[in-house]
Design a protein around this motif. Structure first.
Motif, short mmCIF file in Angstrom:
data_model
loop_
_atom_site.label_atom_id
_atom_site.label_comp_id
_atom_site.label_asym_id
_atom_site.label_seq_id
_atom_site.Cartn_x
_atom_site.Cartn_y
_atom_site.Cartn_z
N LEU A 6 44.21 0.44 47.59
CA LEU A 6 43.22 -0.46 47.00
C LEU A 6 42.26 -1.00 48.06
O LEU A 6 41.05 -1.09 47.82
N SER A 7 42.78 -1.35 49.22
CA SER A 7 41.90 -1.80 50.32
C SER A 7 41.00 -0.67 50.79
O SER A 7 39.83 -0.89 51.14
N ALA A 8 41.54 0.56 50.80
CA ALA A 8 40.73 1.70 51.21
C ALA A 8 39.59 1.95 50.23
O ALA A 8 38.47 2.30 50.63
N LEU A 9 39.85 1.76 48.93
CA LEU A 9 38.80 1.95 47.94
C LEU A 9 37.72 0.88 48.07
O LEU A 9 36.53 1.15 47.87
N ALA A 10 38.12 -0.35 48.41
CA ALA A 10 37.12 -1.40 48.65
C ALA A 10 36.27 -1.05 49.88
O ALA A 10 35.05 -1.24 49.87
N ALA A 11 36.91 -0.54 50.93
CA ALA A 11 36.15 -0.12 52.12
C ALA A 11 35.24 1.06 51.80
O ALA A 11 34.13 1.17 52.34
N LEU A 12 35.68 1.94 50.89
CA LEU A 12 34.84 3.07 50.49
C LEU A 12 33.58 2.59 49.78
O LEU A 12 32.49 3.13 50.01
N GLY A 13 33.72 1.56 48.93
CA GLY A 13 32.54 1.02 48.27
C GLY A 13 31.57 0.40 49.25
O GLY A 13 30.35 0.56 49.12
N THR A 14 32.09 -0.31 50.25
CA THR A 14 31.23 -0.89 51.28
C THR A 14 30.52 0.21 52.08
O THR A 14 29.33 0.11 52.41
N MET A 15 31.26 1.27 52.38
CA MET A 15 30.67 2.39 53.13
C MET A 15 29.59 3.07 52.31
O MET A 15 28.56 3.50 52.86
N ARG A 16 29.79 3.17 51.01
CA ARG A 16 28.78 3.81 50.16
C ARG A 16 27.47 3.03 50.19
O ARG A 16 26.38 3.63 50.26
N ASN A 17 27.56 1.71 50.14
CA ASN A 17 26.34 0.91 50.22
C ASN A 17 25.67 1.05 51.58
O ASN A 17 24.45 1.07 51.69
N ARG A 18 26.48 1.16 52.64
CA ARG A 18 25.92 1.26 53.98
C ARG A 18 25.19 2.57 54.20
O ARG A 18 24.07 2.59 54.72
N VAL A 19 25.80 3.68 53.80
CA VAL A 19 25.17 4.98 54.06
C VAL A 19 23.99 5.22 53.14
O VAL A 19 23.12 6.05 53.45
N SER A 20 23.92 4.50 52.02
CA SER A 20 22.80 4.69 51.11
C SER A 20 21.53 4.04 51.63
O SER A 20 20.43 4.43 51.24
N HIS A 21 21.65 3.06 52.53
CA HIS A 21 20.48 2.33 53.03
C HIS A 21 20.30 2.47 54.53
O HIS A 21 19.41 1.86 55.10
N GLY A 22 21.11 3.27 55.18
CA GLY A 22 21.02 3.40 56.64
C GLY A 22 20.70 4.81 57.05
O GLY A 22 20.57 5.72 56.24
N GLY A 23 20.56 4.98 58.37
CA GLY A 23 20.28 6.29 58.95
C GLY A 23 21.56 6.95 59.41
O GLY A 23 22.62 6.87 58.78
N ARG A 24 21.44 7.61 60.54
CA ARG A 24 22.60 8.28 61.10
C ARG A 24 23.61 7.29 61.63
O ARG A 24 23.25 6.26 62.19
N ASP A 25 24.87 7.63 61.44
CA ASP A 25 25.95 6.76 61.88
C ASP A 25 26.68 7.48 63.00
O ASP A 25 27.09 8.63 62.84
N PRO A 26 26.86 6.81 64.16
CA PRO A 26 27.55 7.49 65.26
C PRO A 26 29.00 7.85 64.93
O PRO A 26 29.57 8.74 65.56
N SER A 27 29.59 7.16 63.95
CA SER A 27 30.98 7.45 63.58
C SER A 27 31.04 8.31 62.32
O SER A 27 32.04 8.27 61.59
N ALA A 28 29.99 9.08 62.04
CA ALA A 28 29.92 9.84 60.79
C ALA A 28 31.05 10.86 60.69
O ALA A 28 31.65 11.03 59.62
N ALA A 29 31.34 11.56 61.78
CA ALA A 29 32.38 12.60 61.72
C ALA A 29 33.75 11.99 61.41
O ALA A 29 34.50 12.52 60.58
N GLN A 30 34.08 10.86 62.04
CA GLN A 30 35.37 10.21 61.78
C GLN A 30 35.41 9.65 60.36
O GLN A 30 36.45 9.75 59.68
N ASP A 31 34.31 9.07 59.90
CA ASP A 31 34.27 8.53 58.54
C ASP A 31 34.40 9.65 57.51
O ASP A 31 35.06 9.48 56.47
#
Length: 369
Positions: free
Chosen positions: A325-350
């Motif tokens: 459940l905590s992972a799904l909440a983090a997934l939602g936060t990540m979805r908002n971040r990648v939708s409005h941001g550029g390249r992420d240095p941790s993209a491969a790990q994410d």
């Protein structure tokens, strides 16, 4: 007294004396009181002198050429350069007053343009200093006007684009075939029967293969989120919760929050994020009418249903990943971040983290199909 006036004798002291003087200018080595020293020239005066010198040199060069070639002077010295545009608003020189070396002749400048991987034209500078906007505008004008040259250029770009499209399709087909074989080996042949799960998991793996390219992580995150959204929707339909059964625990936010947390802990999950704190009556009413619920509402219903049914698939998911459940909440936060941001240095790990999370849902999705 003699005629002609008195004369002074040799010993007379009152006789006037004629003296010889030399007319010389008085030296002015001492500064004159009250006079200021001369001011240095202003910048515009220096620029004007430099311009006059440049024009004079140009006039001399033209005159020497005219004399050497036996040509009659066309313009007077000083008019060869003419007025130059500048801060003072000088008009440009009149071309008919300039001494040309010879009659104007057309000059052929050879340039070249290349088509990139998508078939777009890239105009290169004729003098080899990168791309040329002017040359590009000439090409655009040529394509707009039409004609044989424009058709030849369009043929080249069309062929390049078609070749690139064929290459992309072949690469995509090869990648999809590889991903399909990996998914069948990991989840069994039954994964092909679930079109939604198979397509979403294929999208995840194809995006993971792109590494840290722009947009790759966004594709992984969105496909993973849709996988879990589809999973909880199927759980809400397969294990329905009636509106009457949750009426007693829905009146207040505190009571509702307490009931959802208790259900999650009984199932085996560690923490319950605020994401799943939803109105259970509204969610149950929407599910009963066949409405596609979002992840947060379908997840809240699934937690209550799993608390009442020991055979609910969420028990297996909680045993395999208690922090789901905590992972799904983090997934939602990540979805908002990648939708409005550029390249992420941790993209491969994410992306790798999302792939592991998505693979957890597939075995529970297939039986609910």
């Amino acid at each position: 007294m003699s005629r002609g006036g008195p004369r002074a004798g040799p010993g007379s002291s009152s006789a006037p004396r004629a003296t010889r003087t030399t007319s010389r200018p008085r030296s002015s080595t001492w500064p004159t009181r009250g006079r200021r020293p001369p001011r240095p020239p202003r910048p515009e005066q220096v620029i004007e002198v430099a311009r006059l010198d440049r024009d004079a040199r140009e006039a001399r060069r033209v005159r020497e050429f005219e004399r050497g070639q036996g040509l009659a002077p066309v313009a007077r010295p000083g008019e060869t350069a003419g007025a130059r545009p500048g801060p003072g608003g000088d008009r440009p020189p009149d071309l008919d007053r300039i001494a040309f070396i010879d009659a104007p002749e057309p000059v052929l400048v050879v340039g070249f343009a290349t088509a990139d991987g998508s078939g777009e034209l890239v105009a290169h500078d004729p003098f080899g200093v990168g791309s040329s906007a002017m040359f590009g505008e000439l090409l655009d004008r040529c394509l707009h006007d039409g004609g044989p040259l424009a058709e030849r250029i369009r043929g080249v770009t069309r062929t390049k684009a078609e070749r690139a499209e064929r290459t992309y399709r072949q690469a995509d087909a090869t990648a999809r075939a590889h991903v399909e074989s990996v998914l069948v080996a990991e989840f069994g042949a039954s994964v092909r029967s679930d079109e939604d799960a198979f397509d979403l998991m294929t999208e995840v793996d194809l995006a993971v293969m792109l590494g840290d390219q722009a947009g790759a992580l966004e594709r992984v995150v969105h496909a993973t989120h849709r996988l879990y959204e589809e999973l909880f929707r199927r759980l809400a339909r397969g294990y329905p919760v009636s509106v009457d059964s949750v009426r007693a625990i829905s009146p207040t936010e505190t009571l509702r929050r307490s009931a959802i947390e208790e259900a999650a802990h009984r199932v085996g999950f560690q923490t319950v994020p605020r994401l799943f704190d939803q109105d259970l009556r509204e969610a149950a009413r929407g599910s009963s009418t066949g409405k596609d619920l979002p992840l947060r509402k379908a997840g809240a219903l699934a937690l209550v249903a799993a608390h009442r049914n020991a055979e609910h698939p969420l028990h297996r998911l909680a045993a395999r990943r208690p922090d789901l459940l905590s992972a799904l909440a983090a997934l939602g936060t990540m979805r908002n971040r990648v939708s409005h941001g550029g390249r992420d240095p941790s993209a491969a790990q994410d992306a790798k983290w999302c792939r592991e999370l998505a693979a957890l849902a597939v075995p529970e999705l297939i039986p609910l199909h």
